[in-house]
Design a protein around this motif. Structure first.
Motif, mmCIF file in Angstrom:
data_model
loop_
_atom_site.group_PDB
_atom_site.id
_atom_site.type_symbol
_atom_site.label_atom_id
_atom_site.label_comp_id
_atom_site.label_asym_id
_atom_site.label_seq_id
_atom_site.Cartn_x
_atom_site.Cartn_y
_atom_site.Cartn_z
ATOM 1 N N CYS A 67 9.318 -9.050 -7.170
ATOM 2 C CA CYS A 67 10.015 -9.409 -5.919
ATOM 3 C C CYS A 67 9.164 -10.282 -5.009
ATOM 4 C CB CYS A 67 10.403 -8.145 -5.166
ATOM 5 S SG CYS A 67 11.722 -7.259 -5.968
ATOM 6 N N GLY A 68 7.900 -10.479 -5.365
ATOM 7 C CA GLY A 68 7.100 -11.394 -4.553
ATOM 8 C C GLY A 68 5.864 -10.780 -3.926
ATOM 9 N N LEU A 69 5.583 -9.537 -4.264
ATOM 10 C CA LEU A 69 4.334 -8.961 -3.776
ATOM 11 C C LEU A 69 3.190 -9.734 -4.433
ATOM 12 C CD1 LEU A 69 3.723 -6.336 -2.057
ATOM 13 C CD2 LEU A 69 2.752 -5.493 -4.184
ATOM 14 N N ASP A 70 2.248 -10.192 -3.633
ATOM 15 C CA ASP A 70 1.187 -11.034 -4.174
ATOM 16 C C ASP A 70 -0.158 -10.322 -4.041
ATOM 17 O OD1 ASP A 70 -0.689 -12.898 -4.765
ATOM 18 O OD2 ASP A 70 0.146 -14.481 -3.497
ATOM 19 N N PRO A 71 -0.713 -9.871 -5.174
ATOM 20 C CA PRO A 71 -1.968 -9.107 -5.103
ATOM 21 C C PRO A 71 -3.143 -9.917 -4.568
ATOM 22 C CG PRO A 71 -1.212 -9.371 -7.381
ATOM 23 C CD PRO A 71 -0.185 -10.012 -6.527
ATOM 24 N N ALA A 72 -2.962 -11.246 -4.449
ATOM 25 C CA ALA A 72 -4.038 -12.036 -3.836
ATOM 26 C C ALA A 72 -3.959 -11.946 -2.313
ATOM 27 C CB ALA A 72 -3.931 -13.493 -4.285
ATOM 28 N N LYS A 73 -2.810 -11.509 -1.811
ATOM 29 C CA LYS A 73 -2.629 -11.467 -0.349
ATOM 30 C C LYS A 73 -2.573 -10.057 0.208
ATOM 31 C CE LYS A 73 -0.090 -15.778 -0.095
ATOM 32 N NZ LYS A 73 1.263 -16.319 -0.237
ATOM 33 N N CYS A 74 -2.500 -9.054 -0.676
ATOM 34 C CA CYS A 74 -2.465 -7.682 -0.181
ATOM 35 C C CYS A 74 -3.199 -6.786 -1.172
ATOM 36 C CB CYS A 74 -1.014 -7.218 -0.024
ATOM 37 S SG CYS A 74 -0.164 -6.990 -1.581
ATOM 38 N N VAL A 75 -3.402 -5.549 -0.771
ATOM 39 C CA VAL A 75 -4.015 -4.586 -1.681
ATOM 40 C C VAL A 75 -2.881 -3.707 -2.204
ATOM 41 C CG1 VAL A 75 -5.652 -2.682 -1.859
ATOM 42 C CG2 VAL A 75 -6.162 -4.618 -0.353
ATOM 43 N N PHE A 76 -2.672 -3.743 -3.514
ATOM 44 C CA PHE A 76 -1.559 -3.011 -4.125
ATOM 45 C C PHE A 76 -2.142 -1.976 -5.075
ATOM 46 C CE2 PHE A 76 2.135 -3.241 -7.324
ATOM 47 C CZ PHE A 76 2.854 -2.283 -6.635
ATOM 48 N N PHE A 77 -1.826 -0.706 -4.847
ATOM 49 C CA PHE A 77 -2.487 0.334 -5.644
ATOM 50 C C PHE A 77 -1.606 1.554 -5.838
ATOM 51 C CE2 PHE A 77 -3.552 3.314 -2.148
ATOM 52 C CZ PHE A 77 -3.294 2.501 -1.052
ATOM 53 N N ARG A 78 -2.089 2.426 -6.738
ATOM 54 C CA ARG A 78 -1.394 3.682 -6.998
ATOM 55 C C ARG A 78 -2.100 4.761 -6.171
ATOM 56 N NH1 ARG A 78 -1.042 4.625 -13.098
ATOM 57 N NH2 ARG A 78 -3.109 3.789 -12.804
ATOM 58 N N GLN A 79 -1.304 5.528 -5.431
ATOM 59 C CA GLN A 79 -1.842 6.538 -4.506
ATOM 60 C C GLN A 79 -2.845 7.473 -5.197
ATOM 61 O OE1 GLN A 79 1.188 9.301 -3.447
ATOM 62 N NE2 GLN A 79 0.455 9.603 -1.353
ATOM 63 N N SER A 80 -2.505 7.933 -6.418
ATOM 64 C CA SER A 80 -3.365 8.928 -7.060
ATOM 65 C C SER A 80 -4.686 8.333 -7.552
ATOM 66 C CB SER A 80 -2.631 9.612 -8.213
ATOM 67 O OG SER A 80 -2.290 8.667 -9.196
ATOM 68 N N ASP A 81 -4.827 7.010 -7.487
ATOM 69 C CA ASP A 81 -6.132 6.404 -7.783
ATOM 70 C C ASP A 81 -7.084 6.549 -6.596
ATOM 71 O OD1 ASP A 81 -5.642 5.638 -10.382
ATOM 72 O OD2 ASP A 81 -4.902 3.647 -9.848
ATOM 73 N N VAL A 82 -6.541 7.024 -5.475
ATOM 74 C CA VAL A 82 -7.372 7.205 -4.280
ATOM 75 C C VAL A 82 -7.234 8.670 -3.826
ATOM 76 C CG1 VAL A 82 -7.939 6.264 -1.992
ATOM 77 C CG2 VAL A 82 -6.782 4.808 -3.674
ATOM 78 N N PRO A 83 -7.903 9.585 -4.535
ATOM 79 C CA PRO A 83 -7.703 11.010 -4.245
ATOM 80 C C PRO A 83 -8.149 11.415 -2.839
ATOM 81 C CG PRO A 83 -9.411 10.685 -5.918
ATOM 82 C CD PRO A 83 -8.801 9.355 -5.673
ATOM 83 N N GLU A 84 -8.849 10.519 -2.137
ATOM 84 C CA GLU A 84 -9.246 10.790 -0.744
ATOM 85 C C GLU A 84 -8.030 11.101 0.134
ATOM 86 O OE1 GLU A 84 -10.542 8.443 -2.670
ATOM 87 O OE2 GLU A 84 -12.704 8.799 -2.590
ATOM 88 N N ALA A 276 18.635 -13.347 -8.955
ATOM 89 C CA ALA A 276 18.340 -14.037 -10.225
ATOM 90 C C ALA A 276 16.862 -14.442 -10.374
ATOM 91 C CB ALA A 276 19.257 -15.248 -10.392
ATOM 92 N N PRO A 277 16.245 -15.048 -9.352
ATOM 93 C CA PRO A 277 14.839 -15.457 -9.536
ATOM 94 C C PRO A 277 13.916 -14.268 -9.800
ATOM 95 C CG PRO A 277 15.732 -16.314 -7.445
ATOM 96 C CD PRO A 277 16.767 -15.410 -8.024
ATOM 97 N N PHE A 278 14.251 -13.103 -9.231
ATOM 98 C CA PHE A 278 13.405 -11.920 -9.449
ATOM 99 C C PHE A 278 13.493 -11.465 -10.904
ATOM 100 C CE2 PHE A 278 14.254 -10.379 -4.789
ATOM 101 C CZ PHE A 278 13.638 -11.518 -4.314
ATOM 102 N N HIS A 279 14.671 -11.606 -11.482
ATOM 103 C CA HIS A 279 14.841 -11.191 -12.887
ATOM 104 C C HIS A 279 13.932 -12.028 -13.794
ATOM 105 C CE1 HIS A 279 18.356 -8.394 -12.986
ATOM 106 N NE2 HIS A 279 18.508 -8.883 -11.767
ATOM 107 N N GLU A 280 13.875 -13.327 -13.515
ATOM 108 C CA GLU A 280 13.028 -14.196 -14.349
ATOM 109 C C GLU A 280 11.568 -13.788 -14.231
ATOM 110 O OE1 GLU A 280 13.613 -18.391 -13.550
ATOM 111 O OE2 GLU A 280 15.785 -18.047 -13.656
ATOM 112 N N LYS A 281 11.153 -13.561 -12.994
ATOM 113 C CA LYS A 281 9.752 -13.211 -12.772
ATOM 114 C C LYS A 281 9.434 -11.859 -13.420
ATOM 115 C CE LYS A 281 6.307 -13.665 -9.255
ATOM 116 N NZ LYS A 281 5.978 -13.431 -7.889
ATOM 117 N N ARG A 282 10.407 -10.956 -13.362
ATOM 118 C CA ARG A 282 10.188 -9.629 -13.926
ATOM 119 C C ARG A 282 9.942 -9.710 -15.434
ATOM 120 N NH1 ARG A 282 11.851 -4.735 -15.842
ATOM 121 N NH2 ARG A 282 11.070 -3.058 -14.535
ATOM 122 N N ALA A 283 10.713 -10.566 -16.098
ATOM 123 C CA ALA A 283 10.564 -10.709 -17.552
ATOM 124 C C ALA A 283 9.154 -11.202 -17.869
ATOM 125 C CB ALA A 283 11.622 -11.671 -18.082
#
Ligand code: TYM
Length: 321
Positions: A67-84, A276-283
């Motif tokens: 959908c356009g989340l850009d890991p170069a512009k934000c920090v994207f992570f899984r909660q359980s990787d940060v048990p703090e 539609a554009p999100f579907h292409e990117k998802r593939a």
């Protein structure tokens, strides 16, 4: 400005999640220091199937990136990787009044919808407070159903500061877009997995058609004017159509002469075009699983560095370690 928000990996995302939170979150990554995460600890309150939870986490990561989340512009992570988050949650829970949690609507709604009333479900807002406070977040983009949880977070932070020292934790503010605060489902109620009224973000074309063409309408004849208030077709169309096309549909409701079947076809077309554009990117992202692993691993490392610092501050203030 530090921005933070999370989504539960509790099934496929729906367009209520997209318009209520993800779209704003994606715009906000241009405006500040953004942290977005997959709230898998939270999903444990409703999913007790390890394989399923893992696959939901992966799907959510792919969907958000598509959908356009850009890991170069934000920090994207899984909660359980940060048990703090969990350790801070425990400390917060020791100053959280029972009454504050007893007033939470979301707990009552979930029980009413058949989720088992566990301690985890009851304490859910305290973990959410830890998620937010551990990053010293200023702004939390959410849909209206999460507003109370952000207010609870503020109350808990105030309590911590009164008890252990002013300035220990930062008070966050919810950011709710009025026009998309509550995205309606196919039946006009809030779109929610538990109401079985969702349009998934990555719905297959045949399923999308079936859902939209199956929206229940009244028996107003084609020639007659149709009600604009309370129309879920119009409310959904507003999200995906251009303002001019939306105005035309409103006029066609007011004037009469167009049937509901026609309105539904327009909604179907606009929804397909919008996503539609999100579907292409998802593939493309799905074809590169190592990319997703890398994004989440890098995100976890960055998030953890920040979380550790806040937790050290809190441990020092409360006398732990
Ligand atoms: P969750 O996973 O239920 O929903 C994710 C986001 O989608 C929004 N949303 C909607 N917005 C408008 N209309 C709708 N029909 C609709 N349905 C869902 C939600 O408001 C939310 O913003 N507790 C959170 C996850 C969480 C979190 C956090 C969020 C855990 N820790 C810390 C922010 C900060 C939840 O269950 O969202």
């Amino acid at each position: 400005m530090r921005i933070l928000s999370g989504l539960q990996p509790s099934g496929r995302l729906h367009i209520g999640n997209y318009f209520g939170m993800m779209q704003a979150a994606i715009h906000l990554q241009e405006e500040g220091d953004a942290y977005y995460f997959i709230a898998d600890y939270h999903s444990l309150t409703s999913i007790h199937d390890g394989k399923l939870l893992r696959s939901h986490v992966r799907d959510l990561a792919i969907d958000f990136l598509a959908c356009g989340l850009d890991p170069a512009k934000c920090v994207f992570f899984r909660q359980s990787d940060v048990p703090e988050h969990c350790e801070l949650s425990w400390v917060l829970s020791t100053v959280t009044p029972m009454g504050l949690l007893e007033r939470c609507h979301s707990y009552k709604d979930k029980i009413a919808n058949g989720i088992k009333p566990s301690h985890g479900l009851f304490a859910y807002p305290v973990l959410m407070a830890a998620d937010i406070l551990i990053y010293d977040a200023d702004v939390v983009p959410v849909g209206r159903d999460q507003k109370q949880h952000v207010e609870v977070t503020r109350d808990i932070a105030i309590k911590m500061n009164e008890t252990f020292g002013e300035g220990l934790l930062k008070l966050p503010t919810p950011r709710i877009r009025e026009d998309t605060a509550v995205v309606p489902g196919l039946d006009g109620q809030k779109m929610s997995k538990s109401y079985h009224n969702t349009i998934q973000l990555f719905e297959e074309p045949a399923a999308l058609k079936k859902k939209i063409m199956g929206i229940k309408t009244d028996s107003t004849p084609v020639e007659a004017p149709k009600a604009v208030e309370g129309s879920s077709i119009l409310a959904l169309y507003k999200l995906v159509a251009s303002p001019a096309d939306y105005d035309r549909m409103v006029q066609d409701h007011l004037n009469g002469g167009v049937g509901y079947g026609d309105f539904k076809k327009r909604l179907l077309q606009a929804t397909s075009d919008f996503f539609a554009p999100f579907h292409e990117k998802r593939a493309a992202i799905t074809a590169d699983p190592a990319y997703v692993d890398r994004v989440l691993a890098e995100g976890a490392e960055k998030a953890r560095a920040v979380a550790r610092k806040t937790l050290a501050r809190v441990r020092e203030a409360v006398g732990l370690g």
